[in-house]
Scaffold this motif. Structure first.
Motif, PDB file in Angstrom:
ATOM      1  N   SER A   1       0.857  -1.208   0.000  1.00  0.00           N
ATOM      2  CA  SER A   1       0.000   0.000   0.000  1.00  0.00           C
ATOM      3  C   SER A   1       0.882   1.243   0.000  1.00  0.00           C
ATOM      4  O   SER A   1       2.082   1.169   0.284  1.00  0.00           O
ATOM      5  N   GLY A   2       0.242   2.372  -0.261  1.00  0.00           N
ATOM      6  CA  GLY A   2       0.963   3.645  -0.178  1.00  0.00           C
ATOM      7  C   GLY A   2       1.333   3.961   1.260  1.00  0.00           C
ATOM      8  O   GLY A   2       2.334   4.627   1.524  1.00  0.00           O
ATOM      9  N   THR A   3       0.523   3.487   2.195  1.00  0.00           N
ATOM     10  CA  THR A   3       0.812   3.687   3.621  1.00  0.00           C
ATOM     11  C   THR A   3       2.055   2.895   4.010  1.00  0.00           C
ATOM     12  O   THR A   3       2.974   3.425   4.656  1.00  0.00           O
TER      13      THR A   3
ATOM     14  N   ILE B   1       5.214   4.599   2.904  1.00  0.00           N
ATOM     15  CA  ILE B   1       5.730   5.678   3.776  1.00  0.00           C
ATOM     16  C   ILE B   1       6.434   5.061   4.990  1.00  0.00           C
ATOM     17  O   ILE B   1       7.530   5.491   5.377  1.00  0.00           O
TER      18      ILE B   1
ATOM     19  N   THR C   1      -3.669  17.064   3.909  1.00  0.00           N
ATOM     20  CA  THR C   1      -3.326  15.855   3.160  1.00  0.00           C
ATOM     21  C   THR C   1      -4.206  14.721   3.672  1.00  0.00           C
ATOM     22  O   THR C   1      -4.893  14.864   4.695  1.00  0.00           O
ATOM     23  N   PHE C   2      -4.167  13.585   2.970  1.00  0.00           N
ATOM     24  CA  PHE C   2      -4.865  12.396   3.449  1.00  0.00           C
ATOM     25  C   PHE C   2      -4.181  11.923   4.743  1.00  0.00           C
ATOM     26  O   PHE C   2      -2.965  12.063   4.911  1.00  0.00           O
TER      27      PHE C   2
ATOM     28  N   ALA D   1      -3.029   9.300   6.044  1.00  0.00           N
ATOM     29  CA  ALA D   1      -1.892   8.361   6.105  1.00  0.00           C
ATOM     30  C   ALA D   1      -0.535   9.070   6.125  1.00  0.00           C
ATOM     31  O   ALA D   1       0.448   8.504   6.623  1.00  0.00           O
ATOM     32  N   THR D   2      -0.457  10.294   5.608  1.00  0.00           N
ATOM     33  CA  THR D   2       0.824  11.016   5.631  1.00  0.00           C
ATOM     34  C   THR D   2       1.254  11.242   7.076  1.00  0.00           C
ATOM     35  O   THR D   2       2.445  11.185   7.407  1.00  0.00           O
TER      36      THR D   2
ATOM     37  N   VAL E   1       3.909  16.528   0.302  1.00  0.00           N
ATOM     38  CA  VAL E   1       2.859  15.805  -0.445  1.00  0.00           C
ATOM     39  C   VAL E   1       2.497  16.590  -1.705  1.00  0.00           C
ATOM     40  O   VAL E   1       2.280  17.807  -1.642  1.00  0.00           O
TER      41      VAL E   1
ATOM     42  N   ASP F   1       5.718  12.184  -0.310  1.00  0.00           N
ATOM     43  CA  ASP F   1       4.548  11.314  -0.406  1.00  0.00           C
ATOM     44  C   ASP F   1       3.850  11.675  -1.708  1.00  0.00           C
ATOM     45  O   ASP F   1       3.060  12.628  -1.783  1.00  0.00           O
TER      46      ASP F   1
ATOM     47  N   ALA G   1       1.768   9.790  -3.353  1.00  0.00           N
ATOM     48  CA  ALA G   1       0.676   8.815  -3.536  1.00  0.00           C
ATOM     49  C   ALA G   1      -0.243   9.231  -4.683  1.00  0.00           C
ATOM     50  O   ALA G   1      -0.831   8.392  -5.349  1.00  0.00           O
TER      51      ALA G   1
ATOM     52  N   SER H   1       1.127   5.347  -4.324  1.00  0.00           N
ATOM     53  CA  SER H   1       0.025   4.430  -3.979  1.00  0.00           C
ATOM     54  C   SER H   1      -0.624   3.910  -5.261  1.00  0.00           C
ATOM     55  O   SER H   1      -0.767   4.652  -6.235  1.00  0.00           O
TER      56      SER H   1
ATOM     57  N   HIS I   1      -3.687   2.397  -4.880  1.00  0.00           N
ATOM     58  CA  HIS I   1      -5.061   2.179  -4.395  1.00  0.00           C
ATOM     59  C   HIS I   1      -6.039   2.317  -5.570  1.00  0.00           C
ATOM     60  O   HIS I   1      -5.747   2.967  -6.565  1.00  0.00           O
TER      61      HIS I   1
ATOM     62  N   GLY J   1      -2.044  -1.241  -3.099  1.00  0.00           N
ATOM     63  CA  GLY J   1      -0.626  -1.402  -3.419  1.00  0.00           C
ATOM     64  C   GLY J   1       0.103  -0.080  -3.366  1.00  0.00           C
ATOM     65  O   GLY J   1      -0.512   0.976  -3.192  1.00  0.00           O
TER      66      GLY J   1
HETATM   67  C1  LIG Z   1      -1.337  11.639   0.089  1.00  0.00           C
HETATM   68  C2  LIG Z   1      -1.588  10.196   0.389  1.00  0.00           C
HETATM   69  N1  LIG Z   1      -0.705   9.541   1.165  1.00  0.00           N
HETATM   70  C3  LIG Z   1      -0.854   8.242   1.461  1.00  0.00           C
HETATM   71  C4  LIG Z   1      -1.921   7.515   0.974  1.00  0.00           C
HETATM   72  C5  LIG Z   1      -2.090   6.107   1.377  1.00  0.00           C
HETATM   73  O1  LIG Z   1      -2.083   5.218   0.308  1.00  0.00           O
HETATM   74  P1  LIG Z   1      -2.812   3.804   0.449  1.00  0.00           P
HETATM   75  O2  LIG Z   1      -4.277   4.041   0.483  1.00  0.00           O
HETATM   76  O3  LIG Z   1      -2.374   3.065  -0.785  1.00  0.00           O
HETATM   77  O4  LIG Z   1      -2.301   3.172   1.699  1.00  0.00           O
HETATM   78  C6  LIG Z   1      -2.863   8.149   0.157  1.00  0.00           C
HETATM   79  C7  LIG Z   1      -4.017   7.402  -0.372  1.00  0.00           C
HETATM   80  O5  LIG Z   1      -5.001   7.911  -0.801  1.00  0.00           O
HETATM   81  C8  LIG Z   1      -2.699   9.517  -0.137  1.00  0.00           C
HETATM   82  O6  LIG Z   1      -3.570  10.186  -0.913  1.00  0.00           O
END
Ligand SMILES: Cc1ncc(COP(=O)(O)O)c(C=O)c1O
Length: 363
Positions: free
Chosen positions: A57-59, A62, A83-84, A86-87, A130, A156, A158, A180, A182, A192
């Motif tokens: 995943s993108g998470t 990171i 930001t989303f 997960a950052t 980001v 990041d 993503a 990411s 996703h 992924g």
């Molecule tokens: C800026 C940002 N960082 C991290 C993520 C996390 O990615 P993932 O959903 O693949 O874990 C996202 C996902 O939308 C994102 O937009």
């Protein structure tokens, strides 16, 4: 008025080729991470022009990037307030102390000026920048700050696969970058992500971290604490089909974005500085004069079957971050109150965009 349509916010393009590729993997008897993941990594390395390690995943990307750069619990990590989640949650999950920075009201991105104000007064170990919606941050300025103030820069990206800063792909610079795959992204493996680094040692370390820190996948010797961040060949086979189509996808997103900018009335858009020569348009932001007008517009779009989304609330205001709740980042608060994210996806048609524009312009 045209007839009512249902327009999703995002929609993946999983075609016959992806389905056949999945079928082949099922027939091959090798489903987990294996030769197709290696091939997907090679294709991505070629596309981005760096060394790529694929994760689940993108998470995870990171988390692996932080660990590969010797993150220690208690390290101060600076992230943008807009930001989303997960950052922020990725470093926090590892035990970081988080500081948030406000973003620029026009680009929606974290700005070097705001970051310098913070890094000159705090012992910041990592800054995670980001590329919001796919708009590159000012990379040269951030790389300069990283060497001046001695922090590790992580990007990041993503939302920014395929975006270009000064004619170079995001992910090909001198710092570690995460992506990411996703389902809502420009290319997807359902879930992924990946990490790119032009330092081969970092890339190898990430491959080790994703496999429980094993030094060699053929034995059980572990010389790092990692975890299971592996993907599967069942997903990488989808990625291999998707990456073949990325330029087509980005061109279509560009057409939709231009149409929105040319035809939507009484709204502002994310400003695109000259250094950003390609914007992936993973998302499309419209910014309204005030919250009342934004909310009215949101309601009209929803009533007409259009799945526009409200933007993320400021990270400092999230219930999971009580230690940040007394902060104030005025630009992020304004963006969060006055912006919307309109539908945009790889195979969105001009007719679908026309319908969104027609409904939006009603107000
Ligand atoms: C800026 C940002 N960082 C991290 C993520 C996390 O990615 P993932 O959903 O693949 O874990 C996202 C996902 O939308 C994102 O937009």
């Amino acid at each position: 008025m045209s007839k009512k349509l249902n327009i999703p916010w995002s929609k993946p393009d999983i075609s016959e080729n992806e389905k056949q590729a999945i079928h082949k993997v099922v027939e091959s008897d090798w489903y987990s991470q294996g030769p197709l993941t290696k091939k997907f990594e090679d294709e991505l390395s070629n596309y981005i022009d760096s060394n790529v390690s694929v994760v689940n995943s993108g998470t995870s990307a990171i988390i692996c990037a932080l660990l590969a750069h010797n993150f220690k619990p208690g390290d101060l990590v600076l992230v943008p307030d807009f930001t989303f989640f997960a950052t922020l949650s990725s470093p926090k999950f590892l035990g970081a102390k988080i500081i948030t920075a406000d973003v620029d009201q026009k680009t929606l991105n974290i700005s070097p000026v705001q970051v310098e104000e913070i890094v000159k007064n705090n012992d910041i170990k990592f800054v995670i920048v980001v590329d919001i919606a796919g708009l590159p941050v000012d990379i040269d300025a951030f790389e300069e700050l990283a060497s001046k103030y001695n922090f590790t820069l992580i990007e990041d990206a993503a939302q920014a696969l395929g975006s270009e800063y000064k004619n170079k792909k995001i992910g090909s610079f001198n710092h570690t970058t995460t992506f990411s795959f996703h389902i809502a992204k420009q290319i997807t493996t359902i879930e992924g992500g990946c990490v790119s680094s032009n330092d081969e040692k970092i890339s190898e370390r990430i491959k080790q971290l994703r496999d429980h820190g094993r030094s060699n996948s053929k034995n059980y010797s572990h010389d790092l604490i990692g975890s299971n961040f592996r993907t599967t060949d069942l997903q990488s086979c989808i990625g291999l089909e998707q990456i073949k189509k990325i330029d087509r996808y980005l061109s279509n997103r560009q057409i939709i974005s231009k149409k929105y900018k040319d035809e939507l009335k009484n709204v502002n858009f994310q400003e695109n500085p000259n250094y950003s020569v390609r914007h992936s348009n993973m998302m499309f932001f419209t910014i309204y004069p005030n919250k009342g007008i934004r909310d009215k517009n949101f309601k009209i779009l929803q009533e007409n079957g259009i799945d526009a989304k409200l933007p993320w609330p400021p990270l400092h205001s999230q219930p999971a971050n009580p230690e940040l709740n007394n902060k104030s980042h005025i630009n992020t608060e304004i963006i969060s109150d006055t912006a919307l994210m309109l539908p945009i996806f790889n195979k969105m048609t001009e007719e679908e965009a026309d319908y969104v524009i027609e409904c939006s312009n009603k107000i």
